[in-house]
Write a protein that holds these residues in place. Structure first.
Motif, mmCIF file in Angstrom:
data_model
loop_
_atom_site.group_PDB
_atom_site.id
_atom_site.type_symbol
_atom_site.label_atom_id
_atom_site.label_comp_id
_atom_site.label_asym_id
_atom_site.label_seq_id
_atom_site.Cartn_x
_atom_site.Cartn_y
_atom_site.Cartn_z
ATOM 1 N N GLU A 37 -61.642 30.430 -54.591
ATOM 2 C CA GLU A 37 -62.104 29.686 -55.755
ATOM 3 C C GLU A 37 -62.211 28.202 -55.440
ATOM 4 O O GLU A 37 -63.140 27.526 -55.878
ATOM 5 C CB GLU A 37 -61.146 29.916 -56.929
ATOM 6 C CG GLU A 37 -61.212 31.336 -57.492
ATOM 7 C CD GLU A 37 -60.106 31.608 -58.484
ATOM 8 O OE1 GLU A 37 -59.352 30.655 -58.794
ATOM 9 O OE2 GLU A 37 -60.000 32.754 -58.951
ATOM 10 N N PRO A 44 -70.833 25.466 -53.956
ATOM 11 C CA PRO A 44 -71.315 26.599 -54.763
ATOM 12 C C PRO A 44 -71.972 27.696 -53.945
ATOM 13 O O PRO A 44 -72.015 28.852 -54.381
ATOM 14 C CB PRO A 44 -72.325 25.941 -55.710
ATOM 15 C CG PRO A 44 -71.926 24.506 -55.765
ATOM 16 C CD PRO A 44 -71.380 24.184 -54.412
ATOM 17 N N SER A 47 -70.344 31.118 -53.363
ATOM 18 C CA SER A 47 -70.134 32.071 -54.455
ATOM 19 C C SER A 47 -71.479 32.541 -55.004
ATOM 20 O O SER A 47 -71.915 32.120 -56.078
ATOM 21 C CB SER A 47 -69.312 31.404 -55.569
ATOM 22 O OG SER A 47 -69.035 32.323 -56.607
ATOM 23 N N ASP A 50 -72.192 33.576 -58.707
ATOM 24 C CA ASP A 50 -72.293 32.566 -59.763
ATOM 25 C C ASP A 50 -73.687 31.943 -59.856
ATOM 26 O O ASP A 50 -73.966 31.213 -60.810
ATOM 27 C CB ASP A 50 -71.272 31.450 -59.528
ATOM 28 C CG ASP A 50 -69.837 31.937 -59.665
ATOM 29 O OD1 ASP A 50 -69.616 32.931 -60.396
ATOM 30 O OD2 ASP A 50 -68.942 31.336 -59.046
ATOM 31 N N THR A 52 -77.000 32.770 -60.545
ATOM 32 C CA THR A 52 -77.906 33.797 -61.076
ATOM 33 C C THR A 52 -78.734 33.285 -62.254
ATOM 34 O O THR A 52 -79.171 34.066 -63.093
ATOM 35 C CB THR A 52 -77.102 35.036 -61.529
ATOM 36 O OG1 THR A 52 -76.131 34.641 -62.506
ATOM 37 C CG2 THR A 52 -76.400 35.686 -60.343
#
Length: 234
Positions: A37, A44, A47, A50, A52
């Motif tokens: 995390e 970013p 990940s 996330d 989308t």
């Protein structure tokens, strides 16, 4: 039938990553939830789940490359899943310092393997569902590479010529070059096909493991994307 080695076997545009490197990708999140995390917050691109955000119905992306600039216009109705993925990749800086690693004269220029192995690993299994082919792979169109059904991730190619024969194979264009096609035509093609398919180009598993370090040392002639940005964004 063409003598090009890519057509002497079932047609696979990217064969994204061989099975041998999949365990490498699976290790991306092994360090624990909190560490993952923290890393995702700092970058970013680590990940994919996330990133989308739905794309606009039409949008443009400008690519600055070592050969000059070109602009792609994407039409979401052509391939919604592909358009959304491309939009998020551009918006979040995925294509910065990314090489055109598989370039074949009178065919296409392929790109989209990240130069940072950690980022590449994060996206290796981040597939999107297939889109029906609504537009044709004509000269100047931009299309996701794949290695079978529902395997598209981050690799794309630009068609140098009319490659409409790819339509029936399921390759769904997402957009087309509207400015700078002469720049696309100049992308260095000296290495040609991947060495795994009889050419002199880079091996996908080596790009995945070593990133731009491998490409810069072993394939210094490759052109690359300096930056990519949504036109008018911000």
């Amino acid at each position: 039938m063409s003598s090009n080695p890519v057509f002497r076997r079932p047609f696979r545009f990217s064969a994204l990553l061989p099975a041998a490197v999949l365990p490498f990708a699976a290790c991306a999140g092994d360090s624990g939830g909190s560490d993952a995390e923290t890393a995702a917050a700092a970058n970013p691109l680590l990940s994919p789940a996330d990133l989308t955000e739905p794309a606009p119905e039409t949008f443009q992306a400008r690519f600055e490359t070592t050969k000059g600039a070109f602009v792609v216009e994407v039409t979401r109705a052509w391939a919604p899943n592909g358009a959304d993925r491309f939009y998020n990749l551009v918006k979040n800086g995925f294509f910065e310092d990314v090489r055109f690693f598989r370039v074949m004269e009178n065919f296409m220029a392929q790109f989209g393997m990240h130069g940072d192995p950690q980022v590449q690993a994060a996206w290796t299994m981040a597939t999107i569902p297939d889109d029906p082919v609504m537009a044709s792979n004509t000269r100047g169109t931009l299309t996701f590479a794949m290695r079978g059904a529902d395997t598209r991730t981050t690799q794309l190619f630009l068609n140098f010529i009319d490659n409409s024969r790819l339509d029936e194979m399921g390759f769904a264009p997402i957009g087309t070059v509207v400015e700078g096609m002469h720049v696309v035509d100049q992308i260095y093609a000296g290495y040609g096909e991947s060495a795994s398919r009889g050419g002199n180009g880079p091996l996908a598993q080596n790009i995945a493991a070593q990133g731009n370090e491998y490409l810069a040392e072993s394939f210094p002639g490759l052109d690359h994307i300096v930056s990519a940005a949504l036109v008018g964004a911000g």
